[in-house]
Write a protein that holds these residues in place. Structure first.
Motif, PDB file in Angstrom:
ATOM      1  N   ALA A  32       0.842  -1.185  -0.062  1.00  0.00           N
ATOM      2  CA  ALA A  32      -0.048  -0.172   0.100  1.00  0.00           C
ATOM      3  C   ALA A  32       0.730   1.269   0.046  1.00  0.00           C
ATOM      4  N   GLY A  33       2.032   1.061   0.006  1.00  0.00           N
ATOM      5  CA  GLY A  33       2.990   2.327   0.121  1.00  0.00           C
ATOM      6  C   GLY A  33       2.889   2.903   1.374  1.00  0.00           C
ATOM      7  N   ASP A  34       2.495   2.229   2.401  1.00  0.00           N
ATOM      8  CA  ASP A  34       2.350   2.687   3.958  1.00  0.00           C
ATOM      9  C   ASP A  34       2.586   1.743   4.961  1.00  0.00           C
ATOM     10  N   GLY A  35       3.658   2.206   5.620  1.00  0.00           N
ATOM     11  CA  GLY A  35       4.078   1.172   6.619  1.00  0.00           C
ATOM     12  C   GLY A  35       3.146   1.004   7.786  1.00  0.00           C
ATOM     13  N   ASP A  36       2.023   1.878   7.998  1.00  0.00           N
ATOM     14  CA  ASP A  36       1.186   2.058   9.048  1.00  0.00           C
ATOM     15  C   ASP A  36      -0.347   1.726   8.401  1.00  0.00           C
ATOM     16  N   PHE A  37      -0.286   1.028   7.234  1.00  0.00           N
ATOM     17  CA  PHE A  37      -1.611   1.000   6.657  1.00  0.00           C
ATOM     18  C   PHE A  37      -2.416   0.030   7.352  1.00  0.00           C
ATOM     19  N   PHE A  38      -1.961  -1.005   7.992  1.00  0.00           N
ATOM     20  CA  PHE A  38      -2.749  -2.105   8.792  1.00  0.00           C
ATOM     21  C   PHE A  38      -3.390  -1.556   9.975  1.00  0.00           C
ATOM     22  N   ASP A  39      -2.397  -0.853  10.728  1.00  0.00           N
ATOM     23  CA  ASP A  39      -2.571  -0.155  12.082  1.00  0.00           C
ATOM     24  C   ASP A  39      -3.647   0.845  11.692  1.00  0.00           C
ATOM     25  N   ARG A  40      -3.684   1.557  10.580  1.00  0.00           N
ATOM     26  CA  ARG A  40      -4.765   2.553  10.194  1.00  0.00           C
ATOM     27  C   ARG A  40      -6.086   1.924  10.121  1.00  0.00           C
ATOM     28  N   LEU A  41      -6.129   0.714   9.299  1.00  0.00           N
ATOM     29  CA  LEU A  41      -7.262   0.043   8.959  1.00  0.00           C
ATOM     30  C   LEU A  41      -7.868  -0.444  10.566  1.00  0.00           C
ATOM     31  N   ARG A  42      -7.119  -0.979  11.166  1.00  0.00           N
ATOM     32  CA  ARG A  42      -7.529  -1.255  12.714  1.00  0.00           C
ATOM     33  C   ARG A  42      -7.885  -0.094  13.607  1.00  0.00           C
ATOM     34  N   SER A  43      -7.490   0.998  13.082  1.00  0.00           N
ATOM     35  CA  SER A  43      -8.020   2.218  13.918  1.00  0.00           C
ATOM     36  C   SER A  43      -9.308   2.820  13.544  1.00  0.00           C
ATOM     37  N   GLY A  44      -9.729   2.393  12.552  1.00  0.00           N
ATOM     38  CA  GLY A  44     -10.878   2.622  11.912  1.00  0.00           C
ATOM     39  C   GLY A  44     -10.778   3.721  10.555  1.00  0.00           C
ATOM     40  N   LYS A  45      -9.678   4.071  10.332  1.00  0.00           N
ATOM     41  CA  LYS A  45      -9.350   4.857   9.076  1.00  0.00           C
ATOM     42  C   LYS A  45      -9.924   4.173   7.897  1.00  0.00           C
ATOM     43  N   GLY A  46     -10.502   4.833   7.023  1.00  0.00           N
ATOM     44  CA  GLY A  46     -11.129   4.387   5.850  1.00  0.00           C
ATOM     45  C   GLY A  46     -10.030   4.301   4.748  1.00  0.00           C
ATOM     46  N   PHE A  47     -10.348   3.567   3.651  1.00  0.00           N
ATOM     47  CA  PHE A  47      -9.668   3.417   2.440  1.00  0.00           C
ATOM     48  C   PHE A  47     -10.650   3.286   1.232  1.00  0.00           C
ATOM     49  N   ASN A  48     -10.013   3.578   0.037  1.00  0.00           N
ATOM     50  CA  ASN A  48     -10.866   3.322  -1.046  1.00  0.00           C
ATOM     51  C   ASN A  48     -10.795   1.922  -1.650  1.00  0.00           C
ATOM     52  N   VAL A  49     -11.854   1.713  -2.718  1.00  0.00           N
ATOM     53  CA  VAL A  49     -11.782   0.270  -3.315  1.00  0.00           C
ATOM     54  C   VAL A  49     -10.625   0.305  -4.275  1.00  0.00           C
ATOM     55  N   ARG A  50     -10.021   1.439  -4.931  1.00  0.00           N
ATOM     56  CA  ARG A  50      -9.114   1.367  -5.570  1.00  0.00           C
ATOM     57  C   ARG A  50      -7.693   0.771  -4.554  1.00  0.00           C
ATOM     58  N   THR A  51      -7.735   1.336  -3.334  1.00  0.00           N
ATOM     59  CA  THR A  51      -6.793   0.794  -2.505  1.00  0.00           C
ATOM     60  C   THR A  51      -6.671  -0.428  -2.292  1.00  0.00           C
ATOM     61  N   TYR A  52      -7.955  -0.848  -2.132  1.00  0.00           N
ATOM     62  CA  TYR A  52      -8.285  -2.606  -1.801  1.00  0.00           C
ATOM     63  C   TYR A  52      -7.716  -3.182  -2.849  1.00  0.00           C
ATOM     64  N   ASP A  53      -8.371  -2.823  -4.053  1.00  0.00           N
ATOM     65  CA  ASP A  53      -7.904  -3.726  -5.142  1.00  0.00           C
ATOM     66  C   ASP A  53      -6.439  -3.674  -5.442  1.00  0.00           C
ATOM     67  N   ARG A  54      -5.655  -2.604  -5.278  1.00  0.00           N
ATOM     68  CA  ARG A  54      -4.348  -2.819  -5.557  1.00  0.00           C
ATOM     69  C   ARG A  54      -3.460  -3.542  -4.340  1.00  0.00           C
ATOM     70  N   VAL A  55      -4.235  -3.629  -3.003  1.00  0.00           N
ATOM     71  CA  VAL A  55      -3.484  -4.444  -1.980  1.00  0.00           C
ATOM     72  C   VAL A  55      -3.792  -5.820  -2.324  1.00  0.00           C
ATOM     73  N   ALA A  56      -4.876  -6.312  -2.661  1.00  0.00           N
ATOM     74  CA  ALA A  56      -5.362  -7.608  -2.933  1.00  0.00           C
ATOM     75  C   ALA A  56      -4.481  -8.291  -4.115  1.00  0.00           C
TER      76      ALA A  56
END
Length: 92
Positions: A32-56
């Motif tokens: 995701a280009g972000d070392g805190d990506f998974f921490d941010r997900l757990r803390s309730g920060k949002g993301f868009n579908v494009r990010t989900y697709d890129r990560v998957a």
């Protein structure tokens, strides 16, 4: 829907980390280009579908041959548009 997508990413992360000895922050940087990506997900920060697709797609392209893809997570169908920079970065 967002909660389900977050759960998918968490399942992918857990299954990947069972087979690959990398820190969560390193995987977040690669996918995701972000070392805190998974921490941010757990803390309730949002993301868009494009990010989900890129990560998957990153997970699909870098999935260990000795690991089973989680049954509850649909495989991305179009891996042709994988972010080439992320794949190259993961290879380094």
């Amino acid at each position: 829907m967002e909660a389900e997508l977050i759960r998918h990413l968490e399942l992918l992360l857990a299954a990947y980390r069972e087979k690959v000895d990398r820190a969560e922050s390193t995987i977040g940087r690669f996918c995701a280009g972000d070392g805190d990506f998974f921490d941010r997900l757990r803390s309730g920060k949002g993301f868009n579908v494009r990010t989900y697709d890129r990560v998957a797609r990153w997970f699909l392209s870098n999935w260990p041959t000795n690991a089973s893809w989680p049954d509850d997570v649909p495989r991305p169908t179009d891996d042709a548009s994988v972010d080439e920079a992320a794949v190259q970065e993961a290879a380094e």
